[in-house]
Write a protein that holds these residues in place. Structure first.
Motif, PDB file in Angstrom:
ATOM      1  N   LEU A  91       4.031   3.198  -2.781  1.00  0.00           N
ATOM      2  CA  LEU A  91       3.760   3.524  -1.955  1.00  0.00           C
ATOM      3  C   LEU A  91       2.363   3.816  -1.350  1.00  0.00           C
ATOM      4  CD1 LEU A  91       5.593   6.923  -2.626  1.00  0.00           C
ATOM      5  CD2 LEU A  91       6.529   5.535  -0.664  1.00  0.00           C
ATOM      6  N   LEU A  92       1.191   3.657  -2.013  1.00  0.00           N
ATOM      7  CA  LEU A  92      -0.286   3.452  -1.457  1.00  0.00           C
ATOM      8  C   LEU A  92      -0.554   2.243  -1.173  1.00  0.00           C
ATOM      9  CD1 LEU A  92      -2.348   5.519  -4.301  1.00  0.00           C
ATOM     10  CD2 LEU A  92      -1.427   6.596  -1.476  1.00  0.00           C
ATOM     11  N   ILE A  93       0.108   0.890  -1.586  1.00  0.00           N
ATOM     12  CA  ILE A  93       0.577  -0.139  -0.893  1.00  0.00           C
ATOM     13  C   ILE A  93       0.395  -0.801   0.034  1.00  0.00           C
ATOM     14  CG2 ILE A  93       1.366  -2.984  -2.035  1.00  0.00           C
ATOM     15  CD1 ILE A  93       0.501  -2.158  -4.617  1.00  0.00           C
ATOM     16  N   ILE A  94       1.931   0.293   0.253  1.00  0.00           N
ATOM     17  CA  ILE A  94       2.191  -0.373   1.215  1.00  0.00           C
ATOM     18  C   ILE A  94       2.015   0.444   2.884  1.00  0.00           C
ATOM     19  CG2 ILE A  94       4.550   0.716   2.882  1.00  0.00           C
ATOM     20  CD1 ILE A  94       5.830   0.064  -0.261  1.00  0.00           C
ATOM     21  N   ARG A  95       1.732   1.876   2.662  1.00  0.00           N
ATOM     22  CA  ARG A  95       0.395   2.583   3.073  1.00  0.00           C
ATOM     23  C   ARG A  95      -0.473   1.561   3.620  1.00  0.00           C
ATOM     24  NH1 ARG A  95      -4.053   6.267   0.568  1.00  0.00           N
ATOM     25  NH2 ARG A  95      -4.337   4.027   0.428  1.00  0.00           N
ATOM     26  N   ASP A  96      -1.424   0.914   2.699  1.00  0.00           N
ATOM     27  CA  ASP A  96      -2.564   0.569   3.227  1.00  0.00           C
ATOM     28  C   ASP A  96      -1.722  -1.711   3.892  1.00  0.00           C
ATOM     29  OD1 ASP A  96      -4.431   1.777   2.219  1.00  0.00           O
ATOM     30  OD2 ASP A  96      -4.713   0.188   0.061  1.00  0.00           O
ATOM     31  N   ALA A  97      -0.792  -1.643   3.199  1.00  0.00           N
ATOM     32  CA  ALA A  97       0.119  -2.888   4.030  1.00  0.00           C
ATOM     33  C   ALA A  97      -0.145  -2.301   6.031  1.00  0.00           C
ATOM     34  CB  ALA A  97       0.789  -3.017   3.586  1.00  0.00           C
ATOM     35  N   PHE A  98       0.278  -1.016   5.934  1.00  0.00           N
ATOM     36  CA  PHE A  98       0.574  -0.807   6.761  1.00  0.00           C
ATOM     37  C   PHE A  98      -0.331  -0.675   8.408  1.00  0.00           C
ATOM     38  CE2 PHE A  98       4.708   0.988   6.280  1.00  0.00           C
ATOM     39  CZ  PHE A  98       5.806   0.590   7.642  1.00  0.00           C
ATOM     40  N   ASP A  99      -1.803  -0.454   7.389  1.00  0.00           N
ATOM     41  CA  ASP A  99      -2.866  -0.433   8.399  1.00  0.00           C
ATOM     42  C   ASP A  99      -3.928  -1.366   8.044  1.00  0.00           C
ATOM     43  OD1 ASP A  99      -3.768   2.022   8.063  1.00  0.00           O
ATOM     44  OD2 ASP A  99      -4.237   3.153   6.309  1.00  0.00           O
ATOM     45  N   GLY A 100      -3.193  -3.206   7.786  1.00  0.00           N
ATOM     46  CA  GLY A 100      -3.548  -4.652   7.599  1.00  0.00           C
ATOM     47  C   GLY A 100      -3.900  -4.583   6.373  1.00  0.00           C
ATOM     48  N   PHE A 151      -5.186  -9.943  -1.702  1.00  0.00           N
ATOM     49  CA  PHE A 151      -5.037  -8.828  -2.625  1.00  0.00           C
ATOM     50  C   PHE A 151      -5.913  -8.294  -2.938  1.00  0.00           C
ATOM     51  CE2 PHE A 151      -5.199  -9.106  -7.639  1.00  0.00           C
ATOM     52  CZ  PHE A 151      -4.409  -8.920  -7.958  1.00  0.00           C
ATOM     53  N   GLY A 152      -6.962  -8.899  -3.146  1.00  0.00           N
ATOM     54  CA  GLY A 152      -8.623  -8.874  -3.452  1.00  0.00           C
ATOM     55  C   GLY A 152      -8.537  -7.352  -2.526  1.00  0.00           C
ATOM     56  N   GLU A 153      -8.432  -7.017  -1.029  1.00  0.00           N
ATOM     57  CA  GLU A 153      -7.915  -6.007  -0.397  1.00  0.00           C
ATOM     58  C   GLU A 153      -7.151  -4.976  -0.874  1.00  0.00           C
ATOM     59  OE1 GLU A 153      -6.936  -7.691   3.281  1.00  0.00           O
ATOM     60  OE2 GLU A 153      -8.901  -8.607   3.914  1.00  0.00           O
ATOM     61  N   PHE A 154      -6.089  -5.456  -1.051  1.00  0.00           N
ATOM     62  CA  PHE A 154      -6.031  -3.968  -1.697  1.00  0.00           C
ATOM     63  C   PHE A 154      -6.190  -3.620  -3.218  1.00  0.00           C
ATOM     64  CE2 PHE A 154      -2.010  -6.599   0.419  1.00  0.00           C
ATOM     65  CZ  PHE A 154      -1.168  -4.827   0.865  1.00  0.00           C
ATOM     66  N   GLN A 155      -7.279  -4.743  -4.114  1.00  0.00           N
ATOM     67  CA  GLN A 155      -7.536  -4.303  -5.637  1.00  0.00           C
ATOM     68  C   GLN A 155      -8.272  -3.125  -4.583  1.00  0.00           C
ATOM     69  OE1 GLN A 155     -11.010  -4.851  -7.389  1.00  0.00           O
ATOM     70  NE2 GLN A 155      -9.961  -3.486  -8.741  1.00  0.00           N
ATOM     71  N   ARG A 156      -9.619  -3.823  -4.432  1.00  0.00           N
ATOM     72  CA  ARG A 156     -10.957  -3.257  -3.500  1.00  0.00           C
ATOM     73  C   ARG A 156     -10.387  -1.895  -3.016  1.00  0.00           C
ATOM     74  NH1 ARG A 156     -12.471  -7.838  -2.393  1.00  0.00           N
ATOM     75  NH2 ARG A 156     -11.951  -8.072   0.095  1.00  0.00           N
ATOM     76  N   SER A 157      -9.431  -1.304  -1.885  1.00  0.00           N
ATOM     77  CA  SER A 157      -9.056  -0.420  -1.640  1.00  0.00           C
ATOM     78  C   SER A 157      -8.587   0.252  -2.371  1.00  0.00           C
ATOM     79  CB  SER A 157      -7.909  -0.394  -0.339  1.00  0.00           C
ATOM     80  OG  SER A 157      -7.369   0.072  -0.105  1.00  0.00           O
ATOM     81  N   LEU A 158      -7.796   0.612  -2.886  1.00  0.00           N
ATOM     82  CA  LEU A 158      -7.156   1.100  -4.371  1.00  0.00           C
ATOM     83  C   LEU A 158      -7.754   1.024  -5.487  1.00  0.00           C
ATOM     84  CD1 LEU A 158      -3.453  -0.237  -3.608  1.00  0.00           C
ATOM     85  CD2 LEU A 158      -4.300   2.459  -2.733  1.00  0.00           C
ATOM     86  N   GLY A 159      -8.735   0.661  -6.364  1.00  0.00           N
ATOM     87  CA  GLY A 159      -9.420  -0.036  -6.787  1.00  0.00           C
ATOM     88  C   GLY A 159      -8.199   0.525  -8.404  1.00  0.00           C
ATOM     89  N   MET A 160      -6.842   0.208  -7.983  1.00  0.00           N
ATOM     90  CA  MET A 160      -6.452   0.245  -9.097  1.00  0.00           C
ATOM     91  C   MET A 160      -6.333  -1.726 -10.599  1.00  0.00           C
ATOM     92  SD  MET A 160      -2.768  -0.891  -6.664  1.00  0.00           S
ATOM     93  CE  MET A 160      -2.051  -0.631  -8.780  1.00  0.00           C
ATOM     94  N   ALA A 161      -6.446  -1.294 -11.124  1.00  0.00           N
ATOM     95  CA  ALA A 161      -6.622  -2.739 -11.766  1.00  0.00           C
ATOM     96  C   ALA A 161      -5.826  -4.171 -12.073  1.00  0.00           C
ATOM     97  CB  ALA A 161      -6.006  -2.470 -13.423  1.00  0.00           C
ATOM     98  N   LYS A 162      -6.234  -5.088 -12.034  1.00  0.00           N
ATOM     99  CA  LYS A 162      -5.615  -6.153 -11.094  1.00  0.00           C
ATOM    100  C   LYS A 162      -3.846  -6.393 -11.782  1.00  0.00           C
ATOM    101  CE  LYS A 162      -9.768  -8.134  -9.850  1.00  0.00           C
ATOM    102  NZ  LYS A 162     -10.680  -9.911 -10.321  1.00  0.00           N
TER     103      LYS A 162
END
Length: 155
Positions: A27-36, A40-51
């Motif tokens: 759900l947080l990945i989907i939220r971030d996708a709506f935010d543009g 992969f690296g942008e999702f990783q930086r935004s969420l701080g989750m393990a690769k």
């Protein structure tokens, strides 16, 4: 390791939906996708989750048709993740979760983000569930009926 229950053949639409997007990271990945966010690296930086976890969740969202892998928008050799029509259909779900969270998990004056209408800059109105004739509905006004269960509609 815990074996996950799969709901892909469940009669309940909520269960099937949870099969595709039922964990918080998705759900947080989907939220971030709506935010543009698209890479992969942008999702990783935004969420701080393990690769490895991010990779697994992205693969699952692509497999369920929520995201698709597309060529990078800047013409580089990279690939990006874009919301599909199915993914775009989750917008109200994300807004509903956001509004629920705003209403129940923040104290008065506590800092948080809000969604606003781009054209007016005003916060969004609360989502509402309405009947076919326009009446506002609550949980007490609704019931679940199996598809094809016409006999249940009369009761």
């Amino acid at each position: 390791m815990v074996k996950l229950t799969r709901f892909e053949n469940a009669e309940c639409p909520v269960a099937r939906s949870l099969d595709a997007i039922g964990d918080g990271w998705s759900l947080l990945i989907i939220r971030d996708a709506f935010d543009g966010i698209r890479r992969f690296g942008e999702f990783q930086r935004s969420l701080g989750m393990a690769k490895n976890i991010l990779s697994t969740r992205l693969r699952s969202l692509v497999a369920h048709g929520v995201l698709e892998v597309v060529p990078a928008s800047d013409g580089s050799a990279y690939q990006e993740y874009a919301l599909t029509e199915k993914g775009q259909g989750l917008f109200n779900v994300i807004i509903g979760l956001r509004q629920w969270g705003e209403g129940f998990f923040y104290g008065p004056g506590e800092a948080h983000s809000v969604m606003v209408d781009r054209a007016q800059g005003e916060p969004l109105r609360a989502l509402e569930l309405r009947s076919a004739d326009g009446r506002l509905l609550g949980p007490e006004d609704c019931r679940r009926v199996p598809v094809g269960g016409r006999a249940n509609l009369e009761g």
